[in-house]
Scaffold this active site. Structure first.
Site, PDB file in Angstrom:
ATOM      1  N   ARG A 255       0.885  -1.204   0.055  1.00 19.56           N
ATOM      2  CA  ARG A 255      -0.029   0.069  -0.070  1.00 19.56           C
ATOM      3  C   ARG A 255       0.925   1.023  -0.055  1.00 19.56           C
ATOM      4  NH1 ARG A 255      -5.212  -0.344   2.154  1.00 19.56           N
ATOM      5  NH2 ARG A 255      -4.632   1.857   3.545  1.00 19.56           N
TER       6      ARG A 255
ATOM      7  N   ARG B  66       9.787   5.874  -3.121  1.00 17.27           N
ATOM      8  CA  ARG B  66      10.066   6.878  -4.210  1.00 17.27           C
ATOM      9  C   ARG B  66      11.410   7.398  -4.022  1.00 17.27           C
ATOM     10  NH1 ARG B  66       5.596  10.089  -2.391  1.00 17.27           N
ATOM     11  NH2 ARG B  66       3.826   9.204  -3.572  1.00 17.27           N
TER      12      ARG B  66
ATOM     13  N   ARG C 207      -9.018  -6.590  13.420  1.00 19.84           N
ATOM     14  CA  ARG C 207      -7.935  -5.613  14.426  1.00 19.84           C
ATOM     15  C   ARG C 207      -9.186  -4.649  14.888  1.00 19.84           C
ATOM     16  NH1 ARG C 207      -4.187  -6.915  17.804  1.00 19.84           N
ATOM     17  NH2 ARG C 207      -2.882  -5.079  17.295  1.00 19.84           N
TER      18      ARG C 207
ATOM     19  N   ARG D 135      -0.318   5.917  15.857  1.00 17.97           N
ATOM     20  CA  ARG D 135      -0.434   7.182  15.497  1.00 17.97           C
ATOM     21  C   ARG D 135      -0.925   8.166  16.304  1.00 17.97           C
ATOM     22  NH1 ARG D 135      -2.710   5.304   9.539  1.00 17.97           N
ATOM     23  NH2 ARG D 135      -4.265   4.310  10.953  1.00 17.97           N
TER      24      ARG D 135
ATOM     25  N   GLU E 217      -3.974   6.570  18.780  1.00 16.71           N
ATOM     26  CA  GLU E 217      -4.441   5.443  17.984  1.00 16.71           C
ATOM     27  C   GLU E 217      -3.722   4.067  18.666  1.00 16.71           C
ATOM     28  OE1 GLU E 217      -5.429   6.460  13.641  1.00 16.71           O
ATOM     29  OE2 GLU E 217      -4.943   4.229  13.632  1.00 16.71           O
TER      30      GLU E 217
ATOM     31  N   TYR F 241      -9.484  -5.201   2.764  1.00 20.13           N
ATOM     32  CA  TYR F 241      -8.935  -4.011   3.128  1.00 20.13           C
ATOM     33  C   TYR F 241      -9.243  -2.923   2.087  1.00 20.13           C
ATOM     34  CZ  TYR F 241      -5.021  -1.442   5.599  1.00 20.13           C
ATOM     35  OH  TYR F 241      -4.303  -0.352   6.479  1.00 20.13           O
TER      36      TYR F 241
ATOM     37  N   ASP G 170     -10.224   0.714   0.931  1.00 21.62           N
ATOM     38  CA  ASP G 170      -9.951   2.432   1.359  1.00 21.62           C
ATOM     39  C   ASP G 170     -11.386   2.873   1.100  1.00 21.62           C
ATOM     40  OD1 ASP G 170      -7.131   2.421   1.982  1.00 21.62           O
ATOM     41  OD2 ASP G 170      -6.633   2.600   0.205  1.00 21.62           O
TER      42      ASP G 170
HETATM   43  N1  UDP Z   1       3.183   0.725   7.868  1.00 20.21           N
HETATM   44  C1  UDP Z   1       4.554   0.890   8.410  1.00 20.21           C
HETATM   45  N2  UDP Z   1       5.132   2.075   8.802  1.00 20.21           N
HETATM   46  C2  UDP Z   1       4.162   3.168   9.011  1.00 20.21           C
HETATM   47  C3  UDP Z   1       3.042   3.324   8.260  1.00 20.21           C
HETATM   48  C4  UDP Z   1       2.447   2.075   7.677  1.00 20.21           C
HETATM   49  O1  UDP Z   1       5.183  -0.157   8.431  1.00 20.21           O
HETATM   50  O2  UDP Z   1       4.861   4.074   9.432  1.00 20.21           O
HETATM   51  C5  UDP Z   1       2.756  -0.263   7.231  1.00 20.21           C
HETATM   52  C6  UDP Z   1       1.844  -1.099   8.366  1.00 20.21           C
HETATM   53  O3  UDP Z   1       2.057  -2.607   8.011  1.00 20.21           O
HETATM   54  C7  UDP Z   1       0.289  -0.726   7.807  1.00 20.21           C
HETATM   55  C8  UDP Z   1       0.460  -0.725   6.252  1.00 20.21           C
HETATM   56  O4  UDP Z   1       1.808  -0.038   6.125  1.00 20.21           O
HETATM   57  O5  UDP Z   1      -0.415  -1.809   8.357  1.00 20.21           O
HETATM   58  C9  UDP Z   1      -0.488   0.289   5.716  1.00 20.21           C
HETATM   59  O6  UDP Z   1      -0.457   1.293   6.140  1.00 20.21           O
HETATM   60  P1  UDP Z   1      -1.478   2.288   5.903  1.00 20.21           P
HETATM   61  O7  UDP Z   1      -1.151   3.870   6.547  1.00 20.21           O
HETATM   62  O8  UDP Z   1      -1.903   2.592   4.438  1.00 20.21           O
HETATM   63  O9  UDP Z   1      -2.691   1.884   7.116  1.00 20.21           O
HETATM   64  P2  UDP Z   1      -4.166   2.567   7.541  1.00 20.21           P
HETATM   65  O10 UDP Z   1      -4.191   4.156   7.074  1.00 20.21           O
HETATM   66  O11 UDP Z   1      -5.177   1.705   6.555  1.00 20.21           O
HETATM   67  O12 UDP Z   1      -4.405   2.146   8.859  1.00 20.21           O
END
Ligand code: UDP
Length: 363
Positions: A169, A173, A246, A277, A297, A345, A347
């Site tokens: 996901r 870059r 989860r 987060r 979170e 999953y 979006d």
């Molecule tokens: N992820 C990570 N480090 C980060 C952010 C995301 O390893 O700082 C990984 C983690 O496995 C997460 C996945 O990338 O479940 C997808 O992140 P995303 O931000 O898309 O998750 P969401 O916003 O759907 O919770």
């Protein structure tokens, strides 16, 4: 008798209801919670739209989906550029030249590529799980500092036992570009997500605080067909066993300062910090209010009474889901839609797309 009973007033259910009503069909939407909007629901605190169920940033590559949601609200030009806090060091996300430069003291894409190339060498062949996928994408340094701790907190299991697709996901870059998403269109609805739900459900009969599963047969008899957006395993009384989801414990505080962290999203990527987060909601809408609202979170297994946020798409759960999907396919006049019913999953743009697809099939 309704044409469609829609169970769940989240984005998926609301889009389907809107499409059905637009075609002149008689719909009712019932919702277990005491508000409409599912997980995109916002609450105003101190003049700030607080994302009650965690950060929601709309992004899509699909112009038609973008235009669809723009019917209901104008979107601002917010670009998601989260920052990772790894033991006090602030590193840009997604993984890009700003991250590589700060981590390794290098300047050019060629230097970064050479380091990653060397580190990814430890994975031979096709990555079999999230750990191998991550190391083969960005190398071990970044895996250890920015992925491992975060991911294991988020999913409550080792990266070596998680499916690789989750990490795909995130973009990697070799440019100095902190935009988290690769999508062409991105933003936050001006006035909040509730505007979108209110627009979608305008003129449609809704009831909150109503539990479909408490009287499944009775409710099903009230309509020619049902669109169910809740958990698929719960629909079948968990007859084949429970699917894992989860959940999140969201700890929201109002602070007597105007700018707590300077960005909407900070990820805590070490293993020890209990939260993944911290969201500072005002920054989604460039707010200038004197106070601020922040949400910590804390990921958690879903226990009874907690909301299901994320399907756990590992092999065991995926196989169980397939068996539920077979039951679902045989269920007369009930259609399963959305993240919880399709155990995917999604979006927000995927949720809209899936609801539009179902409405094209059925309506
Ligand atoms: N992820 C990570 N480090 C980060 C952010 C995301 O390893 O700082 C990984 C983690 O496995 C997460 C996945 O990338 O479940 C997808 O992140 P995303 O931000 O898309 O998750 P969401 O916003 O759907 O919770």
């Amino acid at each position: 008798m309704y044409d469609y009973l829609i169970v769940g007033a989240g984005l998926s259910g609301a889009v389907f209801a809107h499409e059905a009503a637009k075609r002149g069909l008689n719909c009712k939407v019932i919702e277990r919670r005491d508000h409409l909007g599912g997980n995109i629901y916002c609450e105003q605190v101190e003049g700030i739209n607080v994302h009650k169920y965690g950060a929601h940033i709309f992004h899509t590559h699909d112009k038609a989906i973008w235009e669809y949601v723009n019917q209901f609200a104008e979107f601002n030009n917010y670009v998601n550029s989260p920052v990772a806090n790894y033991l006090g060091t602030m590193l840009n996300l997604p993984f890009n030249m700003n991250t590589f430069s700060k981590l390794w003291g290098i300047r050019t894409p060629a230097e970064a590529a050479a380091i990653i190339e060397r580190q990814r060498g430890e994975i031979a062949g096709e990555p079999r799980n999230l750990e191998e996928q991550a190391i083969s994408l960005v190398g071990r340094d970044i895996y250890e500092k920015l992925i491992k701790g975060y991911t294991e907190k988020q999913w409550g299991r080792p990266c070596s036992e998680l499916p690789a697709f989750i990490i795909k996901r995130l973009p990697v870059r070799f440019t100095y570009d902190n935009n988290y998403f690769d999508d062409r269109y991105q933003g936050i609805p001006i006035g909040g997500y509730n505007k979108i739900i209110d627009g979608l459900l305008d003129g449609i009969e809704t009831a909150t605080g109503v539990d479909f599963l408490a009287d499944k047969a009775g409710w099903a008899a009230s309509a020619k067909a049902v669109v169910y957006t809740g958990m698929i395993d719960e629909y079948f009384g968990n007859s084949l066993g429970e699917l894992e989801y989860r959940s999140l414990v969201l700890d929201t505080k109002t602070l007597d300062e105007s700018n707590f962290q300077g960005v909407a999203v900070v990820n805590y990527t070490d293993a020890a910090t209990p939260y993944t987060r911290v969201i500072e909601h005002k920054h989604f809408e460039f707010g200038q209010q004197p106070k601020t609202v922040v949400t910590y979170e804390h990921p958690s297994d879903r226990k009874p009474g907690m909301e299901a946020f994320y399907p756990v798409n590992d092999e065991r759960n995926q196989a169980l889901y397939q068996r539920y999907a077979e039951l679902a396919a045989a269920e007369p006049n009930t259609h399963f839609l959305g993240r919880l019913a399709q155990y995917k999953y999604f979006d927000m743009d995927d949720a809209v797309a899936s609801a539009l697809e179902l409405s094209r099939q059925l309506l």
